[in-house]
Design an enzyme around this catalytic site. Structure first.
Site, PDB file in Angstrom:
ATOM      1  N   LEU A   5      48.577  51.480  19.450  1.00 28.26           N
ATOM      2  CA  LEU A   5      49.929  51.928  19.799  1.00 28.26           C
ATOM      3  C   LEU A   5      50.973  51.461  18.784  1.00 28.26           C
ATOM      4  O   LEU A   5      50.887  50.366  18.244  1.00 28.26           O
ATOM      5  CB  LEU A   5      50.294  51.419  21.192  1.00 28.26           C
ATOM      6  CG  LEU A   5      49.356  51.856  22.326  1.00 28.26           C
ATOM      7  CD1 LEU A   5      49.850  51.314  23.665  1.00 28.26           C
ATOM      8  CD2 LEU A   5      49.197  53.371  22.388  1.00 28.26           C
ATOM      9  N   HIS A   9      54.486  55.802  20.265  1.00 29.87           N
ATOM     10  CA  HIS A   9      53.936  55.770  21.629  1.00 29.87           C
ATOM     11  C   HIS A   9      54.936  55.106  22.585  1.00 29.87           C
ATOM     12  O   HIS A   9      55.133  55.572  23.701  1.00 29.87           O
ATOM     13  CB  HIS A   9      52.621  54.976  21.660  1.00 29.87           C
ATOM     14  CG  HIS A   9      51.511  55.565  20.848  1.00 29.87           C
ATOM     15  ND1 HIS A   9      51.020  54.951  19.713  1.00 29.87           N
ATOM     16  CD2 HIS A   9      50.782  56.703  20.999  1.00 29.87           C
ATOM     17  CE1 HIS A   9      50.035  55.677  19.217  1.00 29.87           C
ATOM     18  NE2 HIS A   9      49.869  56.749  19.973  1.00 29.87           N
ATOM     19  N   GLN A  53      37.190  65.375  20.383  1.00 27.25           N
ATOM     20  CA  GLN A  53      38.242  66.012  19.578  1.00 27.25           C
ATOM     21  C   GLN A  53      38.158  65.633  18.104  1.00 27.25           C
ATOM     22  O   GLN A  53      38.981  66.070  17.307  1.00 27.25           O
ATOM     23  CB  GLN A  53      39.631  65.722  20.153  1.00 27.25           C
ATOM     24  CG  GLN A  53      40.134  64.312  19.957  1.00 27.25           C
ATOM     25  CD  GLN A  53      41.446  64.088  20.683  1.00 27.25           C
ATOM     26  OE1 GLN A  53      41.496  64.069  21.901  1.00 27.25           O
ATOM     27  NE2 GLN A  53      42.531  63.947  19.937  1.00 27.25           N
ATOM     28  N   GLN A 105      56.230  65.452  19.601  1.00 27.19           N
ATOM     29  CA  GLN A 105      56.377  66.599  18.691  1.00 27.19           C
ATOM     30  C   GLN A 105      55.553  66.419  17.419  1.00 27.19           C
ATOM     31  O   GLN A 105      55.208  67.380  16.748  1.00 27.19           O
ATOM     32  CB  GLN A 105      57.851  66.778  18.321  1.00 27.19           C
ATOM     33  CG  GLN A 105      58.103  68.063  17.552  1.00 27.19           C
ATOM     34  CD  GLN A 105      59.380  68.011  16.741  1.00 27.19           C
ATOM     35  OE1 GLN A 105      60.418  67.614  17.257  1.00 27.19           O
ATOM     36  NE2 GLN A 105      59.308  68.431  15.486  1.00 27.19           N
ATOM     37  N   LYS A 106      55.253  65.171  17.088  1.00 26.19           N
ATOM     38  CA  LYS A 106      54.422  64.873  15.918  1.00 26.19           C
ATOM     39  C   LYS A 106      53.175  65.769  15.902  1.00 26.19           C
ATOM     40  O   LYS A 106      52.742  66.228  14.856  1.00 26.19           O
ATOM     41  CB  LYS A 106      54.048  63.392  15.970  1.00 26.19           C
ATOM     42  CG  LYS A 106      52.794  62.985  15.255  1.00 26.19           C
ATOM     43  CD  LYS A 106      53.095  62.636  13.819  1.00 26.19           C
ATOM     44  CE  LYS A 106      51.975  61.906  13.131  1.00 26.19           C
ATOM     45  NZ  LYS A 106      50.635  62.269  13.494  1.00 26.19           N
ATOM     46  N   ASP A 107      52.600  65.986  17.094  1.00 24.30           N
ATOM     47  CA  ASP A 107      51.420  66.855  17.219  1.00 24.30           C
ATOM     48  C   ASP A 107      51.890  68.189  17.820  1.00 24.30           C
ATOM     49  O   ASP A 107      51.582  68.510  18.973  1.00 24.30           O
ATOM     50  CB  ASP A 107      50.370  66.172  18.091  1.00 24.30           C
ATOM     51  CG  ASP A 107      49.921  64.856  17.483  1.00 24.30           C
ATOM     52  OD1 ASP A 107      49.081  64.885  16.584  1.00 24.30           O
ATOM     53  OD2 ASP A 107      50.452  63.798  17.877  1.00 24.30           O
ATOM     54  N   SER A 142      51.982  56.842  12.827  1.00 29.24           N
ATOM     55  CA  SER A 142      50.673  57.338  13.252  1.00 29.24           C
ATOM     56  C   SER A 142      49.715  56.155  13.288  1.00 29.24           C
ATOM     57  O   SER A 142      49.819  55.247  12.456  1.00 29.24           O
ATOM     58  CB  SER A 142      50.166  58.376  12.239  1.00 29.24           C
ATOM     59  OG  SER A 142      48.775  58.562  12.379  1.00 29.24           O
ATOM     60  N   SER A 143      48.795  56.174  14.229  1.00 28.50           N
ATOM     61  CA  SER A 143      47.794  55.097  14.307  1.00 28.50           C
ATOM     62  C   SER A 143      47.003  55.046  13.002  1.00 28.50           C
ATOM     63  O   SER A 143      46.572  53.976  12.562  1.00 28.50           O
ATOM     64  CB  SER A 143      46.851  55.335  15.478  1.00 28.50           C
ATOM     65  OG  SER A 143      47.597  55.445  16.666  1.00 28.50           O
ATOM     66  N   ARG A 144      46.813  56.204  12.389  1.00 28.75           N
ATOM     67  CA  ARG A 144      46.017  56.252  11.151  1.00 28.75           C
ATOM     68  C   ARG A 144      46.734  55.572   9.975  1.00 28.75           C
ATOM     69  O   ARG A 144      46.089  55.217   8.990  1.00 28.75           O
ATOM     70  CB  ARG A 144      45.659  57.688  10.781  1.00 28.75           C
ATOM     71  CG  ARG A 144      44.631  58.302  11.734  1.00 28.75           C
ATOM     72  CD  ARG A 144      44.236  59.700  11.283  1.00 28.75           C
ATOM     73  NE  ARG A 144      43.218  60.289  12.146  1.00 28.75           N
ATOM     74  CZ  ARG A 144      43.475  60.955  13.262  1.00 28.75           C
ATOM     75  NH1 ARG A 144      44.718  61.118  13.673  1.00 28.75           N
ATOM     76  NH2 ARG A 144      42.490  61.454  13.991  1.00 28.75           N
TER      77      ARG A 144
HETATM   78  P1  AMP Z   1      47.672  59.649  19.839  1.00 30.32           P
HETATM   79  O1  AMP Z   1      47.433  58.250  20.339  1.00 30.32           O
HETATM   80  O2  AMP Z   1      47.819  59.749  18.374  1.00 30.32           O
HETATM   81  O3  AMP Z   1      46.708  60.632  20.448  1.00 30.32           O
HETATM   82  O4  AMP Z   1      49.102  60.047  20.398  1.00 30.32           O
HETATM   83  C1  AMP Z   1      49.441  59.930  21.760  1.00 30.32           C
HETATM   84  C2  AMP Z   1      50.770  60.622  21.996  1.00 30.32           C
HETATM   85  O5  AMP Z   1      51.775  59.997  21.193  1.00 30.32           O
HETATM   86  C3  AMP Z   1      50.748  62.099  21.594  1.00 30.32           C
HETATM   87  O6  AMP Z   1      51.479  62.857  22.536  1.00 30.32           O
HETATM   88  C4  AMP Z   1      51.419  62.089  20.246  1.00 30.32           C
HETATM   89  O7  AMP Z   1      52.051  63.301  19.912  1.00 30.32           O
HETATM   90  C5  AMP Z   1      52.444  60.982  20.430  1.00 30.32           C
HETATM   91  N1  AMP Z   1      52.839  60.433  19.123  1.00 30.32           N
HETATM   92  C6  AMP Z   1      52.030  60.069  18.104  1.00 30.32           C
HETATM   93  N2  AMP Z   1      52.747  59.667  17.026  1.00 30.32           N
HETATM   94  C7  AMP Z   1      54.054  59.792  17.391  1.00 30.32           C
HETATM   95  C8  AMP Z   1      55.297  59.548  16.713  1.00 30.32           C
HETATM   96  N3  AMP Z   1      55.346  59.106  15.458  1.00 30.32           N
HETATM   97  N4  AMP Z   1      56.452  59.779  17.388  1.00 30.32           N
HETATM   98  C9  AMP Z   1      56.433  60.238  18.675  1.00 30.32           C
HETATM   99  N5  AMP Z   1      55.287  60.489  19.366  1.00 30.32           N
HETATM  100  C10 AMP Z   1      54.120  60.280  18.741  1.00 30.32           C
END
Ligand code: AMP
Length: 279
Positions: free
Chosen positions: A33, A37, A61, A149-151, A188-190
């Site tokens: 996180l 998040h 996925q 919105q990132k995704d 991003s987690s990455r």
């Molecule tokens: P993930 O853990 O990457 O699957 O992301 C979980 C949720 O967090 C998803 O709805 C993503 O779109 C959102 N998310 C990821 N990165 C961001 C960011 N930089 N800003 C806002 N929301 C994010």
């Protein structure tokens, strides 16, 4: 914060809360996180009496073995962060809780969204997303769902999923803006996997989106070509630079429509995505 690992336990607990009139806000994540998040948790707290976050790195996925294998896991830190920001329940299932033996694999009707952009470069990705989100929504039965919105394409896919499951009136979707590092790089987690130099070069993604937004007077295909060159100059391997209609994500041929710029590019095998509303 309560940590629940079994789907039945979560369903039972939340059913009781729903019967008491509580509103459930749900934030699905894959963990590792960051502040992006956290912004979803904070938003959820504004509108829901109980905020549930799930952490599950969903294997179906991922279409790239290494991406799955090296996906960051920072569970202790995640728990601290969730407690700090007032999350009420962390759902932390293992694979068997999500993919039960009795589950019949399903094909979700996603239409054109499924095979363009992320769907094209990550075959099967969105069916995998739908499998996990559908299962999570059936367990948690939230009133509100918080996504980023990132995704952007994923937001569209999840909206389609909720519609096709007949839950449009029950679940309200909140889409939060993308949180960025000071450099502009989308959180991003990455990003945790990037070296200092890679991190620096990855900011070209944000800079290129800005470049697109500021240069819409250039012919669209030329603009995309120049953008790809800008990214490649920083050592990025580009999957796509797209300028699309924001509603259906189809390639835009003119500017008389709501537009979004979308980029997917890898740096040393670490694949990053970002987008920006253009008008
Ligand atoms: P993930 O853990 O990457 O699957 O992301 C979980 C949720 O967090 C998803 O709805 C993503 O779109 C959102 N998310 C990821 N990165 C961001 C960011 N930089 N800003 C806002 N929301 C994010």
């Amino acid at each position: 914060m309560i940590i629940i690992k079994l789907a039945n336990d979560l369903a039972k607990y939340l059913k009781q809360k729903i019967n008491e009139g509580q509103k459930i806000g749900f934030v699905p994540t894959m963990g590792a996180l960051h502040d992006g998040h956290v912004s979803l948790i904070t938003e959820a707290k504004k509108n829901s009496s109980i905020v549930v976050c799930s952490i599950f790195v969903n294997p179906t996925q991922f279409n790239n073995e290494d991406d799955f294998k090296y996906y960051p896991v920072t569970i202790e830190k995640d728990i601290e962060l969730l407690i700090k920001y007032g999350c009420d329940i962390l759902f932390l299932p293992n694979r068997e809780e999500i993919y039960t033996k009795s589950q019949v694999p399903k094909k979700y009707p996603l239409g054109k969204l499924e095979n363009i952009l992320e769907g094209y470069y990550r075959p099967g990705h969105f069916q995998g997303v739908c499998q996990v989100v559908d299962r999570l929504l059936k367990i948690a039965e939230p009133d509100q769902l918080y996504i980023g919105q990132k995704d952007f394409q994923q937001c569209k896919v999840i909206a389609r999923l909720i519609e096709s499951e007949g839950k449009k009136d029950q679940i309200k979707i909140h889409i939060s803006p993308t949180l960025r590092e000071k450099s502009g790089l989308a959180m991003s987690s990455r990003n945790m996997r990037l070296s200092k130099d890679e991190y620096h070069n990855a900011t070209a993604i944000y800079e290129t989106l800005l470049f697109i937004k500021q240069n819409l007077h250039i012919e669209i295909n030329e603009l995309k070509k120049t953008s790809i060159k800008k990214l490649e100059a920083k050592g990025l391997v580009v999957d796509y630079v797209e300028i699309a209609n924001r509603n259906n994500l189809q390639t835009a041929q003119n500017l008389n429509q709501p537009l979004i710029g979308l980029i997917a590019a890898s740096i040393n095998g670490i694949r990053l995505i970002d987008n920006m509303l253009l008008n």
